[in-house]
Design an enzyme around this catalytic site. Structure first.
Site, PDB file in Angstrom:
ATOM      1  N   CYS A   1       0.837  -1.206   0.000  1.00 31.94           N
ATOM      2  CA  CYS A   1       0.000   0.000   0.000  1.00 31.94           C
ATOM      3  C   CYS A   1       0.877   1.265   0.000  1.00 31.94           C
ATOM      4  O   CYS A   1       1.546   1.544  -0.981  1.00 31.94           O
ATOM      5  CB  CYS A   1      -0.977  -0.052   1.172  1.00 31.94           C
TER       6      CYS A   1
ATOM      7  N   HIS B   1      -3.706  -5.102   0.447  1.00 33.36           N
ATOM      8  CA  HIS B   1      -3.197  -5.574   1.749  1.00 33.36           C
ATOM      9  C   HIS B   1      -3.206  -7.100   1.817  1.00 33.36           C
ATOM     10  O   HIS B   1      -4.232  -7.704   2.132  1.00 33.36           O
ATOM     11  CB  HIS B   1      -4.061  -5.004   2.882  1.00 33.36           C
TER      12      HIS B   1
ATOM     13  N   GLU C   1      -1.997  -8.895   4.081  1.00 34.14           N
ATOM     14  CA  GLU C   1      -2.037  -9.359   5.473  1.00 34.14           C
ATOM     15  C   GLU C   1      -3.447  -9.536   6.007  1.00 34.14           C
ATOM     16  O   GLU C   1      -3.644 -10.211   7.018  1.00 34.14           O
ATOM     17  CB  GLU C   1      -1.244  -8.407   6.384  1.00 34.14           C
TER      18      GLU C   1
END
Length: 506
Positions: A79, A167, A169
């Site tokens: 990001c 993202h 994660e």
């Protein structure tokens, strides 16, 4: 020394989540402020740049010098991290026409790029940014796009540097863990960091560090302090003395039960019954912050008094864990929150700190505890606040109110275990409200206390949702409490989430 992956933190709310995902892949990683890269380290295998609340072109944006990092290590920008690499290399980052937020799907993926190995077009990702890369520098090329975001992922030619504008994660990026695993493969990580390897290396380090020195540790009955005690005991045995203080605000029979558990673990524990001291100091106090301060100071006074009876103590053990460490250091290097352990112990105690869990996340602490052979009920306990029932009794605290709440809470917790609900809940407890209401028992009218039940689901306590417990279960709990706990004639269930409410009422 384990291999390390370094995560440079630019202030994103999900930076800790990147760390947890990498650790789940059995790779040791550390989160450091964006401007604190350990250039002297020889064990770094790769670098991840996190997201950020800023735009890369803001005056206040966090900026890092990557000149000694790019080209030397594999780098993955996530990001803001991806935008920062592109922007500082001559690319363009501008506000997106519409905020790129939420689920999206990768429409194209470069087939032979190692970062996307095994990930197919159509894979769902999660976007969360107001800016977008509108132009990549000359030596950057696109390796993945979505319908709305052309530069969803890129690779820098001639170096092992990648950037993704989504993202990986977060849970909603379906192949996110796969992408991070691919990056670890690119870095050449051995991925051999496991609870067993952590125990082995930590016990060796503790033996080396502590030698024949003596350590004291305050036990709370919770997971962190208990695992800390067992690890220290494994390293130094009888040179560890644990102190467990009963402030009279523990759950029903908890003092006796936990002491029995600790004996079973072979720990050297001093149990101190300090109920009378706490009840007298708390008499008439209704303000939640004052209650917390009295309980905190009282705990320190009792601990200090016991510690002074011991000879030649050099170290204070604490159950500090990694989120405490990260939260207590902001990315600008200033303290934003002092962590909640035995912070504030008297300076004249003059002890050095030993914190064997300070680099572990909560779920890792539990895995280490199980690997150490600790009983499941000790490891899978719900979090319980340091001030205990003191902040679950709204208003002033009396011995009678503690009895009422302990009995109600005991029924609630026992039935939760009996119905197989305990392990599905992050945290639960009963709260005694300073409200009395009219009721009818037999032919008599009553005017008695109200108990509120609280249960939440969460993964990390940063956010929490109220647990949708079965009505039949709640009916059973209510019935049992009203019939068996003298002084209660009404039970209610709290259906507030965090935010805006907190998990505890005080």
């Amino acid at each position: 020394m384990h291999e390390r992956l370094i995560i440079l933190d630019f202030g994103s709310q999900t930076t800790q989540l990147i760390g947890r995902r990498v650790r789940e892949l059995n790779m040791y990683c550390e989160i450091v402020p964006y401007n604190k890269f350990p250039h002297e380290a020889t064990d770094v295998k790769g670098v991840i740049l996190s997201g950020s609340p800023y735009s890369v072109y803001d005056e206040n944006a966090f900026k890092a010098d990557l000149s000694q990092i790019r080209g030397k290590y594999p780098v993955l920008g996530i990001c803001y991290g991806a935008q920062f690499i592109a922007y500082t290399s001559g690319g363009k980052v501008e506000p997106a026409n519409s905020r790129e937020y939420g689920r999206a799907n990768l429409t194209t993926i470069e087939a032979n790029d190692p970062l996307f190995n095994g990930i197919q077009p159509g894979s769902q990702i999660w976007m969360s940014h107001g800016d977008t890369i509108t132009q990549l520098p000359d030596n950057f090329h696109i390796i993945a796009s979505t319908d709305d975001v052309k530069n969803a992922a890129y690779r820098v030619e001639g170096e092992q540097t990648w950037g993704v504008q989504f993202h990986p994660e977060v849970f909603h990026t379906v192949d996110g863990t796969k992408l991070l695993d691919n990056f670890l493969h690119i870095c050449g990580c051995a991925k051999d960091w496991t609870p067993a390897s952590f125990i082995e290396s930590t016990v060796a380090e503790l033996k080396d560090k502590l030698g024949d020195d003596k350590v004291i540790l305050a036990l709370s009955g919770g997971v962190d302090s208990s695992v800390t005690a067992v690890l220290l005991n494994k390293a130094i045995g009888k040179n560890l003395t644990c102190i467990f203080v009963d402030h009279g605000l523990l759950r029903k029979n908890e003092f006796e039960n936990v002491l029995r558990d600790y004996e079973h673990l072979g720990l050297n524990v001093i149990g101190v019954n300090a109920k009378a001291k706490f009840y007298s100091e708390l008499a008439g106090v209704t303000d939640p912050e004052k209650k917390r301060k009295i309980i905190g100071k009282g705990f320190i006074d009792v601990f200090d008094e016991e510690a002074h009876k011991l000879k030649d103590i050099k170290w204070l053990g604490q159950g500090t864990i990694y989120p405490d460490v990260i939260e207590s250091l902001s990315i600008t290097g200033t303290t934003i929150k002092s962590h909640h352990n035995v912070g504030g112990l008297p300076k004249e105690m003059n002890l050095k700190l030993v914190e064997p869990l300070r680099l572990l996340f909560k779920d890792e602490v539990r895995r280490v505890g199980l690997e150490l052979g600790m009983q499941e009920h000790l490891i899978k306990r719900h979090p319980f606040p340091g001030p205990g029932l003191g902040i679950r009794i709204l208003g002033d605290i009396t011995e009678e109110k503690v009895r009422i709440l302990q009995d109600a809470d005991d029924i609630y917790m026992s039935l939760m275990r009996e119905w197989g609900l305990y392990d599905k809940i992050w945290q639960a407890g009963a709260i005694l409200l300073p409200i009395r209401s009219v009721g009818v028992m037999g032919d008599e009218r009553t005017y008695e206390n109200t108990v509120a039940l609280r249960a939440v689901t969460s993964s990390d306590a940063m956010t929490a949702d109220w647990a949708h417990l079965p009505y039949e279960f709640l009916a059973k709990v209510s019935n049992e409490i009203i019939n068996k706990v003298k002084g209660v004639n009404r039970v209610v269930y709290d259906i507030s989430s965090k935010p805006p409410a907190t998990i505890e009422w005080e």
